[in-house]
Design a protein around this motif. Structure first.
Motif, PDB file in Angstrom:
ATOM      1  N   LEU A   3       0.807  -1.216   0.000  1.00  0.00           N
ATOM      2  CA  LEU A   3       0.000   0.000   0.000  1.00  0.00           C
ATOM      3  C   LEU A   3       0.844   1.271   0.000  1.00  0.00           C
ATOM      4  O   LEU A   3       0.530   2.212  -0.747  1.00  0.00           O
ATOM      5  N   PRO A   4       1.937   1.364   0.788  1.00  0.00           N
ATOM      6  CA  PRO A   4       2.735   2.603   0.728  1.00  0.00           C
ATOM      7  C   PRO A   4       3.298   2.889  -0.650  1.00  0.00           C
ATOM      8  O   PRO A   4       3.454   4.053  -1.035  1.00  0.00           O
ATOM      9  N   LEU A   5       3.616   1.838  -1.423  1.00  0.00           N
ATOM     10  CA  LEU A   5       4.124   2.058  -2.771  1.00  0.00           C
ATOM     11  C   LEU A   5       3.058   2.679  -3.663  1.00  0.00           C
ATOM     12  O   LEU A   5       3.346   3.542  -4.499  1.00  0.00           O
ATOM     13  N   TRP A   6       1.827   2.246  -3.509  1.00  0.00           N
ATOM     14  CA  TRP A   6       0.741   2.772  -4.322  1.00  0.00           C
ATOM     15  C   TRP A   6       0.394   4.216  -3.927  1.00  0.00           C
ATOM     16  O   TRP A   6       0.015   5.019  -4.766  1.00  0.00           O
ATOM     17  N   LEU A   7       0.521   4.520  -2.642  1.00  0.00           N
ATOM     18  CA  LEU A   7       0.114   5.835  -2.160  1.00  0.00           C
ATOM     19  C   LEU A   7       1.225   6.881  -2.280  1.00  0.00           C
ATOM     20  O   LEU A   7       0.949   8.075  -2.249  1.00  0.00           O
ATOM     21  N   SER A   8       2.474   6.449  -2.384  1.00  0.00           N
ATOM     22  CA  SER A   8       3.578   7.408  -2.436  1.00  0.00           C
ATOM     23  C   SER A   8       3.546   8.179  -3.747  1.00  0.00           C
ATOM     24  O   SER A   8       3.199   7.646  -4.798  1.00  0.00           O
ATOM     25  N   ARG A   9       3.912   9.447  -3.676  1.00  0.00           N
ATOM     26  CA  ARG A   9       3.951  10.312  -4.851  1.00  0.00           C
ATOM     27  C   ARG A   9       5.345  10.915  -4.988  1.00  0.00           C
ATOM     28  O   ARG A   9       5.976  11.265  -4.002  1.00  0.00           O
ATOM     29  N   PRO A  10       5.824  11.073  -6.219  1.00  0.00           N
ATOM     30  CA  PRO A  10       7.122  11.736  -6.400  1.00  0.00           C
ATOM     31  C   PRO A  10       7.071  13.163  -5.872  1.00  0.00           C
ATOM     32  O   PRO A  10       6.013  13.788  -5.811  1.00  0.00           O
ATOM     33  N   ALA A  11       8.222  13.665  -5.467  1.00  0.00           N
ATOM     34  CA  ALA A  11       8.299  15.039  -4.981  1.00  0.00           C
ATOM     35  C   ALA A  11       7.875  16.010  -6.071  1.00  0.00           C
ATOM     36  O   ALA A  11       7.998  15.727  -7.264  1.00  0.00           O
ATOM     37  N   ALA A  12       7.382  17.160  -5.668  1.00  0.00           N
ATOM     38  CA  ALA A  12       6.924  18.178  -6.617  1.00  0.00           C
ATOM     39  C   ALA A  12       7.390  19.546  -6.133  1.00  0.00           C
ATOM     40  O   ALA A  12       7.650  19.746  -4.948  1.00  0.00           O
ATOM     41  N   PRO A  13       7.505  20.519  -7.047  1.00  0.00           N
ATOM     42  CA  PRO A  13       7.916  21.865  -6.642  1.00  0.00           C
ATOM     43  C   PRO A  13       6.909  22.490  -5.669  1.00  0.00           C
ATOM     44  O   PRO A  13       5.715  22.224  -5.729  1.00  0.00           O
ATOM     45  N   ALA A  14       7.423  23.333  -4.797  1.00  0.00           N
ATOM     46  CA  ALA A  14       6.553  24.128  -3.930  1.00  0.00           C
ATOM     47  C   ALA A  14       5.986  25.303  -4.719  1.00  0.00           C
ATOM     48  O   ALA A  14       6.541  25.684  -5.756  1.00  0.00           O
ATOM     49  N   PRO A  15       4.881  25.879  -4.299  1.00  0.00           N
ATOM     50  CA  PRO A  15       4.393  27.093  -4.965  1.00  0.00           C
ATOM     51  C   PRO A  15       5.495  28.152  -5.026  1.00  0.00           C
ATOM     52  O   PRO A  15       6.202  28.386  -4.043  1.00  0.00           O
ATOM     53  N   GLY A  16       5.623  28.788  -6.170  1.00  0.00           N
ATOM     54  CA  GLY A  16       6.664  29.789  -6.361  1.00  0.00           C
ATOM     55  C   GLY A  16       7.980  29.238  -6.854  1.00  0.00           C
ATOM     56  O   GLY A  16       8.892  30.006  -7.167  1.00  0.00           O
ATOM     57  N   GLU A  17       8.105  27.911  -6.928  1.00  0.00           N
ATOM     58  CA  GLU A  17       9.314  27.269  -7.430  1.00  0.00           C
ATOM     59  C   GLU A  17       9.119  26.776  -8.857  1.00  0.00           C
ATOM     60  O   GLU A  17       8.012  26.412  -9.261  1.00  0.00           O
ATOM     61  N   GLY A  51      14.020   4.918 -36.613  1.00  0.00           N
ATOM     62  CA  GLY A  51      12.755   4.913 -35.892  1.00  0.00           C
ATOM     63  C   GLY A  51      12.892   5.359 -34.453  1.00  0.00           C
ATOM     64  O   GLY A  51      11.891   5.647 -33.781  1.00  0.00           O
ATOM     65  N   PHE A  52      14.124   5.423 -33.945  1.00  0.00           N
ATOM     66  CA  PHE A  52      14.357   5.894 -32.581  1.00  0.00           C
ATOM     67  C   PHE A  52      14.048   7.374 -32.499  1.00  0.00           C
ATOM     68  O   PHE A  52      14.508   8.161 -33.323  1.00  0.00           O
ATOM     69  N   ASN A  53      13.262   7.764 -31.504  1.00  0.00           N
ATOM     70  CA  ASN A  53      13.029   9.188 -31.294  1.00  0.00           C
ATOM     71  C   ASN A  53      13.043   9.493 -29.804  1.00  0.00           C
ATOM     72  O   ASN A  53      12.594   8.701 -28.982  1.00  0.00           O
ATOM     73  N   THR A  54      13.602  10.652 -29.466  1.00  0.00           N
ATOM     74  CA  THR A  54      13.847  10.962 -28.065  1.00  0.00           C
ATOM     75  C   THR A  54      12.580  11.371 -27.315  1.00  0.00           C
ATOM     76  O   THR A  54      12.559  11.323 -26.093  1.00  0.00           O
ATOM     77  N   GLY A  55      11.536  11.762 -28.028  1.00  0.00           N
ATOM     78  CA  GLY A  55      10.277  12.032 -27.344  1.00  0.00           C
ATOM     79  C   GLY A  55       9.743  10.793 -26.662  1.00  0.00           C
ATOM     80  O   GLY A  55       9.279  10.836 -25.517  1.00  0.00           O
ATOM     81  N   GLN A  56       9.829   9.674 -27.352  1.00  0.00           N
ATOM     82  CA  GLN A  56       9.362   8.394 -26.808  1.00  0.00           C
ATOM     83  C   GLN A  56      10.388   7.772 -25.871  1.00  0.00           C
ATOM     84  O   GLN A  56      10.024   7.193 -24.845  1.00  0.00           O
ATOM     85  N   ALA A  57      11.677   7.901 -26.182  1.00  0.00           N
ATOM     86  CA  ALA A  57      12.710   7.164 -25.463  1.00  0.00           C
ATOM     87  C   ALA A  57      13.313   7.922 -24.289  1.00  0.00           C
ATOM     88  O   ALA A  57      13.859   7.301 -23.375  1.00  0.00           O
ATOM     89  N   VAL A  58      13.237   9.258 -24.305  1.00  0.00           N
ATOM     90  CA  VAL A  58      13.888  10.042 -23.255  1.00  0.00           C
ATOM     91  C   VAL A  58      12.887  10.941 -22.530  1.00  0.00           C
ATOM     92  O   VAL A  58      12.727  10.860 -21.307  1.00  0.00           O
ATOM     93  N   VAL A  59      12.190  11.807 -23.277  1.00  0.00           N
ATOM     94  CA  VAL A  59      11.339  12.816 -22.636  1.00  0.00           C
ATOM     95  C   VAL A  59      10.151  12.163 -21.927  1.00  0.00           C
ATOM     96  O   VAL A  59       9.877  12.447 -20.758  1.00  0.00           O
ATOM     97  N   GLY A  60       9.449  11.285 -22.635  1.00  0.00           N
ATOM     98  CA  GLY A  60       8.301  10.613 -22.033  1.00  0.00           C
ATOM     99  C   GLY A  60       8.662   9.825 -20.782  1.00  0.00           C
ATOM    100  O   GLY A  60       8.023   9.990 -19.725  1.00  0.00           O
ATOM    101  N   PRO A  61       9.685   8.944 -20.842  1.00  0.00           N
ATOM    102  CA  PRO A  61      10.070   8.222 -19.627  1.00  0.00           C
ATOM    103  C   PRO A  61      10.496   9.118 -18.474  1.00  0.00           C
ATOM    104  O   PRO A  61      10.192   8.835 -17.315  1.00  0.00           O
ATOM    105  N   PHE A  62      11.194  10.213 -18.768  1.00  0.00           N
ATOM    106  CA  PHE A  62      11.568  11.139 -17.691  1.00  0.00           C
ATOM    107  C   PHE A  62      10.324  11.699 -17.013  1.00  0.00           C
ATOM    108  O   PHE A  62      10.235  11.739 -15.774  1.00  0.00           O
ATOM    109  N   ARG A  64       7.242  10.476 -16.922  1.00  0.00           N
ATOM    110  CA  ARG A  64       6.509   9.454 -16.174  1.00  0.00           C
ATOM    111  C   ARG A  64       7.214   9.142 -14.854  1.00  0.00           C
ATOM    112  O   ARG A  64       6.564   8.921 -13.826  1.00  0.00           O
ATOM    113  N   GLU A  65       8.550   9.104 -14.872  1.00  0.00           N
ATOM    114  CA  GLU A  65       9.299   8.857 -13.643  1.00  0.00           C
ATOM    115  C   GLU A  65       9.042   9.943 -12.606  1.00  0.00           C
ATOM    116  O   GLU A  65       9.061   9.681 -11.402  1.00  0.00           O
ATOM    117  N   GLN A  66       8.789  11.172 -13.085  1.00  0.00           N
ATOM    118  CA  GLN A  66       8.504  12.295 -12.183  1.00  0.00           C
ATOM    119  C   GLN A  66       7.047  12.338 -11.748  1.00  0.00           C
ATOM    120  O   GLN A  66       6.640  13.251 -11.030  1.00  0.00           O
TER     121      GLN A  66
END
Length: 273
Positions: A3-17, A51-62, A64-66
């Motif tokens: 359950l903690p894995l499902w409920l945990s959220r990645p860190a996010a900027p504070a207001p003003g950051e 066929g490799f493109n960085t939108g799919q291989a780099v930007v999207g995964p980054f 989602r990880e965030q």
């Protein structure tokens, strides 16, 4: 136990950051700006004939990880493939609410609208302002969307591939002074003029140029101008992704991916070509 894995959220900027990340997409450009509740992506990096493109291989995964579920604004600075090649891959990976583009006519997506100086908005206490172009219909590098992001204590300037002629016109027309500058055109000598550097007065100049790229970016003359200005410099080809936090108190960073996530097989001395 799970359950903690499902409920945990990645860190996010504070207001003003604003959390800024210049991604390592090789010979191209892609950057992400996150505020407390919004996400902006500036360019998507290249696509390749394989066929490799960085939108799919780099930007999207980054993203989602965030923990990012959608992109609120995507800016495609202009139509060159090293800036927009990853668009199809990224748009397939995540929903995008708004698209601003320097050359919207080169895109197949009907949502794309021109970026124009004067466009601006505030997200979560962070200000976004478009400084260029002044008119629609420009072509090539000089159609680049120039975006400034500012908190109370730090700021960021993203000039795309805008050349020295347009830089000269921009000096004096808008608030250019910025703590961080992503070097125009990957560090080509066609951009980042001495006058432009003086107007921006950055603390750091960042290059997204690609390891051992065939153009030799960043150009030696640009690096000499940056050194003479007193700014520090970082290159994604040396460091991997480069991160900073912009806040009301000032600038925090840099956070360098390869330094913070070392891999034996990827080690090499910084500056080695």
């Amino acid at each position: 136990l799970l359950l903690p894995l499902w409920l945990s959220r990645p860190a996010a900027p504070a207001p003003g950051e604003a959390w800024f990340e210049l991604l390592d997409v090789g010979p191209g450009l892609s950057a992400v700006v996150r505020t407390a509740h919004h996400v902006l992506v500036y360019d998507t990096g290249p696509a390749f004939p394989s066929g490799f493109n960085t939108g799919q291989a780099v930007v999207g995964p980054f993203l989602r990880e965030q923990g990012v579920a959608r992109i609120h604004t995507l800016i495609l600075s202009h139509g060159d493939q090293d800036h927009v090649g990853g668009f199809a891959g990224l748009s397939a990976a995540l929903p995008i609410d708004r698209i601003l583009a320097g050359e919207p006519e080169t895109l197949t997506d009907p949502r794309a609208e021109p970026c124009l100086a004067g466009q601006g908005w505030t997200w979560d206490g962070v200000d976004f302002m478009m400084l260029h172009p002044w008119e629609a219909g420009l072509e090539g590098n000089d159609s680049s969307c120039v975006l400034r992001v500012a908190t109370g204590g730090a700021s960021l300037l993203l000039p795309g591939d805008m050349g020295r002629g347009r830089e000269k016109q921009l000096v004096g027309r808008g608030p250019l002074a910025s703590t961080l500058l992503v070097a125009g055109h990957h560090g080509s000598n066609t951009s980042t003029s001495r006058e432009f550097l003086a107007a921006v007065a950055p603390r750091w100049v960042l290059y997204s140029s690609g390891f051992a790229n065939r153009f030799g970016f960043p150009a030696l003359k640009v690096r000499e101008r940056v050194a003479a200005s007193g700014a520090g410099e970082l290159n994604t080809s040396d460091t991997g992704a480069i991160g900073f936090v912009l806040s009301a108190e000032g600038l925090m960073g840099p956070h360098l991916y390869r330094q913070e996530h070392p891999r034996l097989w990827s080690w090499r001395p910084q500056g080695q070509r």
